[in-house]
Design a protein around this motif. Structure first.
Motif, PDB file in Angstrom:
ATOM      1  N   ARG A  35       5.661 -10.393  21.167  1.00  0.00           N
ATOM      2  CA  ARG A  35       6.850 -11.101  20.702  1.00  0.00           C
ATOM      3  C   ARG A  35       8.077 -10.206  20.677  1.00  0.00           C
ATOM      4  N   GLY A  36       7.950  -8.978  21.132  1.00  0.00           N
ATOM      5  CA  GLY A  36       9.055  -8.028  21.051  1.00  0.00           C
ATOM      6  C   GLY A  36       9.019  -7.299  19.728  1.00  0.00           C
ATOM      7  N   GLY A  37      10.014  -6.474  19.503  1.00  0.00           N
ATOM      8  CA  GLY A  37      10.048  -5.710  18.255  1.00  0.00           C
ATOM      9  C   GLY A  37      10.257  -4.238  18.520  1.00  0.00           C
ATOM     10  N   PHE A  38      10.381  -3.471  17.442  1.00  0.00           N
ATOM     11  CA  PHE A  38      10.684  -2.053  17.558  1.00  0.00           C
ATOM     12  C   PHE A  38       9.643  -1.213  16.831  1.00  0.00           C
ATOM     13  N   ILE A  39       9.556   0.037  17.252  1.00  0.00           N
ATOM     14  CA  ILE A  39       8.890   1.079  16.487  1.00  0.00           C
ATOM     15  C   ILE A  39      10.023   1.946  15.932  1.00  0.00           C
ATOM     16  N   ILE A  40      10.070   2.103  14.615  1.00  0.00           N
ATOM     17  CA  ILE A  40      11.261   2.606  13.939  1.00  0.00           C
ATOM     18  C   ILE A  40      10.989   3.956  13.287  1.00  0.00           C
ATOM     19  N   THR A  41      11.877   4.901  13.538  1.00  0.00           N
ATOM     20  CA  THR A  41      11.876   6.177  12.830  1.00  0.00           C
ATOM     21  C   THR A  41      13.266   6.377  12.223  1.00  0.00           C
ATOM     22  N   VAL A  42      13.299   6.804  10.958  1.00  0.00           N
ATOM     23  CA  VAL A  42      14.569   7.044  10.266  1.00  0.00           C
ATOM     24  C   VAL A  42      14.566   8.478   9.754  1.00  0.00           C
ATOM     25  N   ALA A  43      15.568   9.242  10.160  1.00  0.00           N
ATOM     26  CA  ALA A  43      15.756  10.607   9.675  1.00  0.00           C
ATOM     27  C   ALA A  43      17.131  10.710   9.030  1.00  0.00           C
ATOM     28  N   ILE A  44      17.249  11.574   8.039  1.00  0.00           N
ATOM     29  CA  ILE A  44      18.518  11.806   7.363  1.00  0.00           C
ATOM     30  C   ILE A  44      18.862  13.290   7.473  1.00  0.00           C
ATOM     31  N   GLN A  45      20.062  13.576   7.979  1.00  0.00           N
ATOM     32  CA  GLN A  45      20.558  14.945   7.931  1.00  0.00           C
ATOM     33  C   GLN A  45      21.329  15.111   6.634  1.00  0.00           C
ATOM     34  N   HIS A  46      20.926  16.078   5.824  1.00  0.00           N
ATOM     35  CA  HIS A  46      21.582  16.377   4.560  1.00  0.00           C
ATOM     36  C   HIS A  46      21.991  17.842   4.606  1.00  0.00           C
ATOM     37  N   GLN A  47      23.292  18.059   4.698  1.00  0.00           N
ATOM     38  CA  GLN A  47      23.863  19.364   4.990  1.00  0.00           C
ATOM     39  C   GLN A  47      23.261  19.857   6.301  1.00  0.00           C
ATOM     40  N   THR A  48      22.623  20.986   6.351  1.00  0.00           N
ATOM     41  CA  THR A  48      22.123  21.507   7.617  1.00  0.00           C
ATOM     42  C   THR A  48      20.633  21.258   7.834  1.00  0.00           C
ATOM     43  N   ASP A  49      20.023  20.466   6.974  1.00  0.00           N
ATOM     44  CA  ASP A  49      18.612  20.104   7.135  1.00  0.00           C
ATOM     45  C   ASP A  49      18.498  18.663   7.618  1.00  0.00           C
ATOM     46  N   THR A  50      17.490  18.389   8.425  1.00  0.00           N
ATOM     47  CA  THR A  50      17.203  17.026   8.859  1.00  0.00           C
ATOM     48  C   THR A  50      15.767  16.686   8.470  1.00  0.00           C
ATOM     49  N   THR A  51      15.590  15.545   7.806  1.00  0.00           N
ATOM     50  CA  THR A  51      14.289  15.159   7.275  1.00  0.00           C
ATOM     51  C   THR A  51      13.907  13.773   7.779  1.00  0.00           C
ATOM     52  N   GLU A  52      12.733  13.662   8.367  1.00  0.00           N
ATOM     53  CA  GLU A  52      12.178  12.344   8.675  1.00  0.00           C
ATOM     54  C   GLU A  52      11.707  11.710   7.382  1.00  0.00           C
ATOM     55  N   VAL A  53      12.167  10.503   7.117  1.00  0.00           N
ATOM     56  CA  VAL A  53      11.775   9.789   5.907  1.00  0.00           C
ATOM     57  C   VAL A  53      10.758   8.705   6.234  1.00  0.00           C
ATOM     58  N   ILE A  54      10.983   7.975   7.317  1.00  0.00           N
ATOM     59  CA  ILE A  54      10.050   6.964   7.810  1.00  0.00           C
ATOM     60  C   ILE A  54       9.802   7.250   9.279  1.00  0.00           C
ATOM     61  N   LYS A  55       8.559   7.271   9.695  1.00  0.00           N
ATOM     62  CA  LYS A  55       8.231   7.642  11.072  1.00  0.00           C
ATOM     63  C   LYS A  55       7.321   6.596  11.709  1.00  0.00           C
ATOM     64  N   GLU A 110       0.841  -1.183   0.000  1.00  0.00           N
ATOM     65  CA  GLU A 110       0.000   0.000   0.000  1.00  0.00           C
ATOM     66  C   GLU A 110       0.882   1.240   0.000  1.00  0.00           C
ATOM     67  N   LYS A 111       0.345   2.330  -0.531  1.00  0.00           N
ATOM     68  CA  LYS A 111       1.125   3.559  -0.623  1.00  0.00           C
ATOM     69  C   LYS A 111       1.445   4.089   0.769  1.00  0.00           C
ATOM     70  N   TYR A 112       2.689   4.531   0.962  1.00  0.00           N
ATOM     71  CA  TYR A 112       3.130   5.123   2.224  1.00  0.00           C
ATOM     72  C   TYR A 112       3.948   6.361   1.880  1.00  0.00           C
ATOM     73  N   VAL A 113       3.426   7.535   2.168  1.00  0.00           N
ATOM     74  CA  VAL A 113       4.130   8.778   1.822  1.00  0.00           C
ATOM     75  C   VAL A 113       4.028   9.801   2.948  1.00  0.00           C
ATOM     76  N   THR A 114       4.014   9.324   4.188  1.00  0.00           N
ATOM     77  CA  THR A 114       4.028  10.236   5.320  1.00  0.00           C
ATOM     78  C   THR A 114       5.222   9.889   6.202  1.00  0.00           C
ATOM     79  N   PRO A 115       5.849  10.869   6.844  1.00  0.00           N
ATOM     80  CA  PRO A 115       5.533  12.291   6.777  1.00  0.00           C
ATOM     81  C   PRO A 115       5.930  12.898   5.428  1.00  0.00           C
ATOM     82  N   ARG A 116       5.384  14.036   5.128  1.00  0.00           N
ATOM     83  CA  ARG A 116       5.672  14.709   3.866  1.00  0.00           C
ATOM     84  C   ARG A 116       7.135  15.146   3.832  1.00  0.00           C
ATOM     85  N   ILE A 117       7.761  14.987   2.676  1.00  0.00           N
ATOM     86  CA  ILE A 117       9.129  15.457   2.475  1.00  0.00           C
ATOM     87  C   ILE A 117       9.057  16.736   1.658  1.00  0.00           C
TER      88      ILE A 117
END
Length: 530
Positions: A315-335, A273-280
């Motif tokens: 069963r255990g497991g994680f809730i995962i957030t991935v952010a990327i800092q690119h130069q001086t900006d930081t963007t959440e890609v997966i939340k 299914e489509k996943y495009v949040t949070p907005r980039i």
């Protein structure tokens, strides 16, 4: 005085990163177990790699591919995982296991450069600690050293087992990690990008097969698995499904797909299914395209991965957030992606038949369902791989692993200082945490200035010493005003640095296990300034 050029550290990038973590931590969870060996820090810039182990390959062969581990340290550059085409570099931290009840923040700077187009990329993976003495990497190229590679029967000698015990892989994916492969010598499940979505179950249009993504794959299939009357797969030759992928945009994104080319596995039926949040809002390439030293440089890239324990998962497991800092900006890609307890996925990397040596797609590929066996403990590792056509270098440096809610310290970089003593306020952009009526909040006011410690290098803590002399001058820390002073020796011109750590003062988060990882104070003195 402080040069105005130092302020990359004080810019909104860091504030935004803290806001991400603050938003990520605003719900009360059971107190995590004390993880062993954390916080962890390695710069990989000093020629040392203590408590880090290079892993070996599984048997497998492909003409023109060197499957030996190419990872090696390059002083003042970092840990170079690959440096030309057809390579793998992979390492893990066997002395630092943790459980899925332990929340972690994993940060590392990375450089992808030297290629003429796109290639594969870098992955951070978690593997079952039961394999701690025998973890071996999987297939090169689009396998990112994590997944398996299946082949046609007449090429069976080129099959490669995926990483046994592999639990999770979070990839900085230039293109191919998310893709279903169906070639004679390389077959692997993934998202089928086709010209017509009706040609195969859960296919997506070719235009969504983007460059520059963050892609997460799941656990290895364990044990022998009956797929259908044609295939019974052995341990390590099935599983590793794509769980979620998200496009970041960038210079190759001519169709501006960063807020439409994202997909998440529907674990009930194996479709996507489509996943495009949070907005980039600001597009960026996952690869910076060059080396860098400072975050102010356009090529600067840092991955920030939050692994929060999931108390709702029995069963255990994680809730995962991935952010990327690119130069001086930081963007959440997966939340807030919830790692699933059970997975249903489509095993579309297996051909229905072979026609004149070429694999033929299943119109309706086999569907696999399995429960994810959460390891008692996991170990963390990193791998990079390049394909057969493009040369690319992949480097990581300044790796930090800190328990969730551990104090967060960020380095100070003071450039082009004029003559005389230097005054630094290192805690101004650091934070610790406080539990406020069941909500965990972050702030610099929760730091304990008296807990500040100098480190002469990343292995040697100076403990109670608040004065430290070096050949370039003298470092002094005053806890009453939370300031560091550097007094350069007469005539000194050049660069000098020191590490420090800090922890919080509020109950629970004042424990040593919540101490920050190391941060560096770096000063460049130029006495030729007017």
């Amino acid at each position: 005085m402080r040069s105005q050029k130092y302020t990359w550290k004080k810019q909104l990038t860091y504030v935004f990163s803290l806001l991400i973590l603050f938003a990520f931590c605003t719900k009360t969870f059971a107190q995590p177990l004390s993880p062993s060996g954390f916080p962890f820090y390695r710069s990989f810039l000093d020629g040392k790699m203590d408590n880090v182990t290079l892993m070996g390959p599984n048997p497998g062969y492909r003409a023109g591919v060197d499957r030996s581990n190419q990872a090696h340290l390059v002083k003042d550059l970092g840990l170079q995982l690959t440096y030309k085409e057809n390579q793998i570099g992979a390492l893990y931290l066997p002395h630092h296991p943790f459980t899925t009840n332990d929340g972690m923040v994993i940060e590392f700077e990375y450089m992808m450069y030297g290629g003429t187009g796109i290639t594969d990329g870098i992955t951070m993976f978690l593997a079952d600690a039961n394999y701690i003495n025998s973890i071996k990497y999987g297939a090169e190229g689009a396998g990112f050293a994590y997944t398996h590679r299946w082949t046609n029967d007449n090429l069976s000698g080129q099959r490669i087992r995926g990483m046994q015990g592999g639990y999770l892989s979070i990839a900085l994916d230039q293109a191919n990690y998310k893709v279903m492969r169906m070639e004679g010598e390389e077959q692997r499940n993934g998202i089928a990008y086709l010209r017509n979505e009706a040609w195969s179950t859960s296919a997506k249009l070719t235009e969504y097969n983007t460059h520059s993504n963050v892609t997460i794959r799941g656990a290895a299939g364990q044990g022998r698995r009956y797929i259908n009357s044609k295939y019974t797969m052995e341990d390590g030759y099935w599983g590793y499904p794509v769980l979620i992928t998200r496009h970041t945009g960038g210079k190759i994104d001519s169709n501006f797909l960063r807020n439409s080319a994202g997909f998440r596995l529907r674990t009930s039926d194996g479709t996507f299914e489509k996943y495009v949040t949070p907005r980039i809002d600001k597009a960026f390439d996952i690869a910076g395209g060059n080396t860098f030293k400072y975050p102010s440089e356009p090529s600067y890239r840092k991955a920030i991965i939050y692994l929060k324990s999931n108390p709702d998962n029995t069963r255990g497991g994680f809730i995962i957030t991935v952010a990327i800092q690119h130069q001086t900006d930081t963007t959440e890609v997966i939340k807030d992606f919830v790692y699933p307890e059970t997975v249903t996925y489509i095993e579309n990397g297996l051909p229905s038949r072979i026609n004149n040596g070429f694999p033929v797609y299943y119109e309706k590929p086999p569907i696999i369902n399995y429960s994810v066996d959460t390891p008692e403990k996991v170990v963390i590792g990193f791998a990079a791989s390049t394909g057969t056509k493009l040369a690319y270098s992949n480097v990581i440096k300044n790796l930090r692993i800190t328990p969730l809610y551990g104090a967060a310290a960020a380095g100070d970089d003071i450039r082009s200082h004029r003559r005389g003593p230097v005054t630094i306020q290192p805690l101004e952009n650091d934070v610790a945490y406080k539990d406020l009526n069941g909500i965990v909040i972050a702030g610099k006011e929760y730091l304990d200035p008296s807990s500040f410690r100098f480190w002469s290098d990343e292995y040697t803590c100076l403990h109670e010493d608040v004065e430290y002399s070096v050949s370039e001058g003298k470092w002094v820390y005053d806890s009453s005003i939370a300031k560091v002073f550097f007094f350069p020796r007469k005539g000194f011109k050049g660069e000098v640095s020191i590490f420090y750590d800090i922890k919080g003062k509020e109950p629970t988060y004042d424990d040593e296990k919540f101490r920050s990882s190391l941060a560096r104070i770096n000063i460049t003195i130029n006495d030729n300034q007017p």
